[in-house]
Design an enzyme around this catalytic site. Structure first.
Site, PDB file in Angstrom:
ATOM      1  N   LYS A  45      -2.010  -7.343   6.512  1.00 37.88           N
ATOM      2  CA  LYS A  45      -2.061  -8.793   6.609  1.00 37.88           C
ATOM      3  C   LYS A  45      -3.121  -9.297   5.630  1.00 37.88           C
ATOM      4  O   LYS A  45      -4.036  -8.556   5.298  1.00 37.88           O
ATOM      5  CB  LYS A  45      -2.464  -9.133   8.060  1.00 37.88           C
ATOM      6  CG  LYS A  45      -2.485 -10.584   8.341  1.00 37.88           C
ATOM      7  CD  LYS A  45      -2.262 -10.901   9.804  1.00 37.88           C
ATOM      8  CE  LYS A  45      -2.116 -12.404   9.955  1.00 37.88           C
ATOM      9  NZ  LYS A  45      -1.089 -12.991   9.072  1.00 37.88           N
ATOM     10  N   CYS A 130       1.055 -17.908  -1.181  1.00 40.54           N
ATOM     11  CA  CYS A 130       1.280 -18.399   0.176  1.00 40.54           C
ATOM     12  C   CYS A 130       1.545 -19.904   0.121  1.00 40.54           C
ATOM     13  O   CYS A 130       0.711 -20.663  -0.385  1.00 40.54           O
ATOM     14  CB  CYS A 130       0.073 -18.134   1.070  1.00 40.54           C
ATOM     15  SG  CYS A 130       0.288 -18.870   2.700  1.00 40.54           S
ATOM     16  N   LYS A 166       1.262 -10.798  -6.278  1.00 38.08           N
ATOM     17  CA  LYS A 166       2.452 -11.262  -5.542  1.00 38.08           C
ATOM     18  C   LYS A 166       2.806 -12.677  -5.957  1.00 38.08           C
ATOM     19  O   LYS A 166       1.999 -13.594  -5.815  1.00 38.08           O
ATOM     20  CB  LYS A 166       2.191 -11.195  -4.042  1.00 38.08           C
ATOM     21  CG  LYS A 166       3.430 -11.483  -3.195  1.00 38.08           C
ATOM     22  CD  LYS A 166       3.181 -11.099  -1.751  1.00 38.08           C
ATOM     23  CE  LYS A 166       4.407 -11.269  -0.886  1.00 38.08           C
ATOM     24  NZ  LYS A 166       4.169 -10.823   0.507  1.00 38.08           N
ATOM     25  N   GLY A 218      13.773 -13.741   5.168  1.00 38.15           N
ATOM     26  CA  GLY A 218      14.916 -13.162   5.862  1.00 38.15           C
ATOM     27  C   GLY A 218      16.124 -13.028   4.958  1.00 38.15           C
ATOM     28  O   GLY A 218      16.083 -13.379   3.767  1.00 38.15           O
ATOM     29  N   GLY A 248      12.284  -9.624  -0.126  1.00 32.27           N
ATOM     30  CA  GLY A 248      13.009 -10.849   0.194  1.00 32.27           C
ATOM     31  C   GLY A 248      14.268 -10.498   0.962  1.00 32.27           C
ATOM     32  O   GLY A 248      15.303 -10.198   0.373  1.00 32.27           O
ATOM     33  N   THR A 271      10.494  -9.641   7.396  1.00 31.97           N
ATOM     34  CA  THR A 271      11.144 -10.266   8.547  1.00 31.97           C
ATOM     35  C   THR A 271      11.959  -9.272   9.375  1.00 31.97           C
ATOM     36  O   THR A 271      12.030  -9.392  10.603  1.00 31.97           O
ATOM     37  CB  THR A 271      12.017 -11.437   8.055  1.00 31.97           C
ATOM     38  OG1 THR A 271      11.166 -12.337   7.322  1.00 31.97           O
ATOM     39  CG2 THR A 271      12.647 -12.196   9.195  1.00 31.97           C
TER      40      THR A 271
END
Lengths: 307, 316
Positions: A45, A130, A166, A218, A248, A271
């Protein structure tokens, strides 16, 4: 038996599957459900210099074939991460990359410097994508000049450890931002982070999320992510000799293979873990079936093999 | 090295025993676990929960979907859905039966109505922390509203079986008679809630529209009862589950009466296992949540730190 190991940033990975940041905790949260050591790699995280409470609720909403989230990088902060989580990380036999978050370049640099000295950390993932925080995050990730500056500054603080940058897909041309990261010293690129999105409650005519917008993830985003990975592979990563971590909407080994054919050396899974806590392990195991069926002796031969 | 399955949570296959409607709004789903799943769920406590994988379930024929849900049921579902238990029975070492009651309210619960006996389901659990009843209490007051009833019915049965020394009272509320998730109250000639009264629980019922029991809110009924009856506050415990406004009112009432109160909260969860941070509950900072920024409040996670919280720690 097919060889599904991957050489990535000087590491010999058991397989190409990583956990995606923000979907798998700090290291051992999933240990009731899977063997963490079976992974190719683990991405923590986001860690910020100070603890972050995160955004107001609601923070998530399900959509058809996906979800939007605006968690707001809630995390325990650098000090508690070092005291409470690093000793546990050291017990695992898996390369661990720390995802870095901050509001200023100095924030990112200080977290990186503090963690670079630990042998249990294999490298870093620079989160400049983010979409759910007011300062930092995506504000660094959409401007090529800002990307170059933060990438080069943070890279200096890694003590030679590899750094993945990222990227956000919420830009006009992701090859431009990818090139900026590579120019400034990114060792690898990970793409894509979530797409900025909105869900509206038609009864109240208000956005469902307290943050109004969130990041869409997702299976809904997978075909776009595959396209963007292939674009960046052809236009930036392949010419520069830089590996890509594709992500992704990956839910299955087939999805992972699709990303690899598009140009990803490794993938991360986010996800899908919410739906199946052992998704990463299952995906890694299922890769062998494809290799066997297609008579592929080395999985890495698929990377960038799009006809 | 870190051991796997250290506290017996996991993803298990369950077999559907039955899935039957309770009136117009609810279904009772009975699941059978074997092997490791049976062992894990045999240890589960009232107030804990499970998560059902719903994205593999089919949508019913459009004519079988309640009219008000037909449009929203057209979207796909992805994430698991959390449910508390209404009953857990250990049949033998290799067989545990877990029942839940669900409200048919959207795209995923509409799909769950298609489950038939022998169907297999992927279930994660047991999750979270349940109610805790310490030995100093000799009176437990149960307060539940609507779809918050099942874990309260579960804890009532648990108390009857495990704490024979405790006096148990139940205050049950719902919008209307049909919204009471009990088989007994669906009958036209129903007099009371047999599921609770038959095990010796003195039960008070309210409905918002007065169609069953007293008219009004359950918290007002409890307030009235507390003023009319003498209780020893520090020997009394309130356990509760229901809509948040009800729990908020209850929390105020409990504080005024100085009665320890545990509330089971509901949040939208993406994962249910402490990963996604979407089910945050704002609590007093001294109760040390996931993060602590030297602020007066902080967040705990409903799925991992709850869903049962002390009413005093919650910022309402």
């Amino acid at each position: 038996m097919s060889d599904i190991s991957i050489d990535f940033l000087g590491l010999k990975l058991k397989n190409p599957v990583f956990t995606a940041s923000g979907t798998c905790g700090y290291i051992d949260e999933l240990s009731d459900y899977m063997d963490i050591n079976s992974l190719g790699g683990f991405i923590t995280k986001s860690i910020s210099i100070k603890p972050r409470m995160g955004n107001k609720l609601p923070r998530v909403a399900e959509t058809s074939c996906g979800m939007i989230n605006a968690i707001g990088l809630a995390n325990i902060g650098l000090d508690r991460f070092v005291k409470e989580k690093l000793p546990i990380i050291a017990e695992y036999d898996v390369p661990v990359f720390v995802n870095l978050a901050g509001e200023t370049i100095d924030d990112y640099v200080r977290v990186t410097e503090a963690l670079a000295e630990y042998d249990s950390i294999a490298g870093f993932e620079l989160n400049i994508s983010c979409p759910n925080v007011k300062a930092g995050g995506i504000t660094f990730g959409t401007d090529p000049k800002a990307i170059e500056k933060i990438t080069s500054e943070v890279k200096k603080a890694t003590s030679g450890k590899p750094m993945i940058v990222k990227l956000t897909p919420t830009v006009t041309d992701i090859s431009v931002t990818a090139q900026a990261a590579v120019n400034a010293g990114a060792d690898a690129l990970s793409l894509v982070n979530t797409f900025t999105a909105m869900v509206i409650d038609i009864e109240t005519r208000k956005p469902v999320l307290a943050n109004r917008t969130g990041g869409l993830s997702g299976p809904a985003i997978k075909p776009i992510a595959v396209y963007l990975v292939n674009k960046v592979y052809n236009e930036v990563a392949k010419p520069a000799g830089i590996p890509i971590m594709g992500l992704g909407g990956i839910q299955s080994a087939s999805d992972c293979i699709e990303f690899m054919i598009a140009g990803a050396s490794v993938v991360s899974v986010g996800t899908a873990t919410f739906v199946d806590p052992n998704a990463t392990q299952r995906i890694a195991e299922d890769l062998r079936e494809y290799c066997k069926r297609k008579n592929i002796s080395k999985l890495s031969s698929l990377i960038g093999s799009l006809e | 090295m870190c051991e796997n399955h250290k506290d017996n949570k996991g993803v298990f296959l369950a077999q559907v025993r039955y899935n039957e409607p309770i009136g117009d709004y609810y279904y009772r789903l009975s699941l059978e676990f074997s092997g490791k799943g049976a062992a894990s769920f045999a240890k589960a406590k009232p107030g804990q929960f499970l998560e059902i994988k719903v994205n593999t379930l089919s949508t019913p024929a459009i004519s079988d979907i309640p009219e008000h849900l037909r449009d929203t049921s057209r979207r796909n579902v992805l994430l698991r859905r959390p449910f508390s238990f209404v009953d857990i029975q250990t049949v033998d070492e290799n067989k545990t039966v877990v029942d839940i009651i669900y409200l048919v309210t959207g795209a995923s619960t509409v799909r769950m109505t298609t489950l038939s006996p022998q169907d297999e389901l992927s279930v994660t659990g047991p999750l979270g922390n349940g109610f805790s009843i310490d030995n100093s209490k000799d009176c437990v007051i149960l307060v539940a509203g609507g779809v918050g009833v099942p874990p309260i019915e579960h804890v009532a049965n648990w108390l009857v079986q495990n704490r024979k020394d405790v006096k148990i009272l139940a205050f049950i509320g719902a919008r209307s008679k049909a919204h009471l998730p009990f088989a007994s109250t669906q009958r036209a000639d129903a007099k009371g809630i047999e599921e609770l009264e038959s095990i010796g629980v003195e039960t008070f019922v309210t409905t918002d529209d007065g169609s069953f029991g007293d008219s009004g809110f359950v918290t007002d009924r409890l307030s009235k009862w507390l003023s009319a009856n003498k209780i020893v506050a520090d020997k009394t415990l309130i356990l509760s589950c229901g809509p948040e406004p009800m729990l908020k009112n209850l929390s105020k009432l409990a504080e005024k009466s100085n009665i320890d109160t545990q509330v089971s909260l509901e949040r939208i969860m993406a994962c249910g296992i402490g990963l996604c941070q979407s089910c945050a509950v704002e609590v007093n900072a001294e109760s040390k949540g996931q993060t602590n920024n030297n602020t007066e409040t902080t967040y705990k996670l409903c799925c991992k730190d709850g869903p049962v919280f002390n009413s005093k720690e919650v910022i309402w």
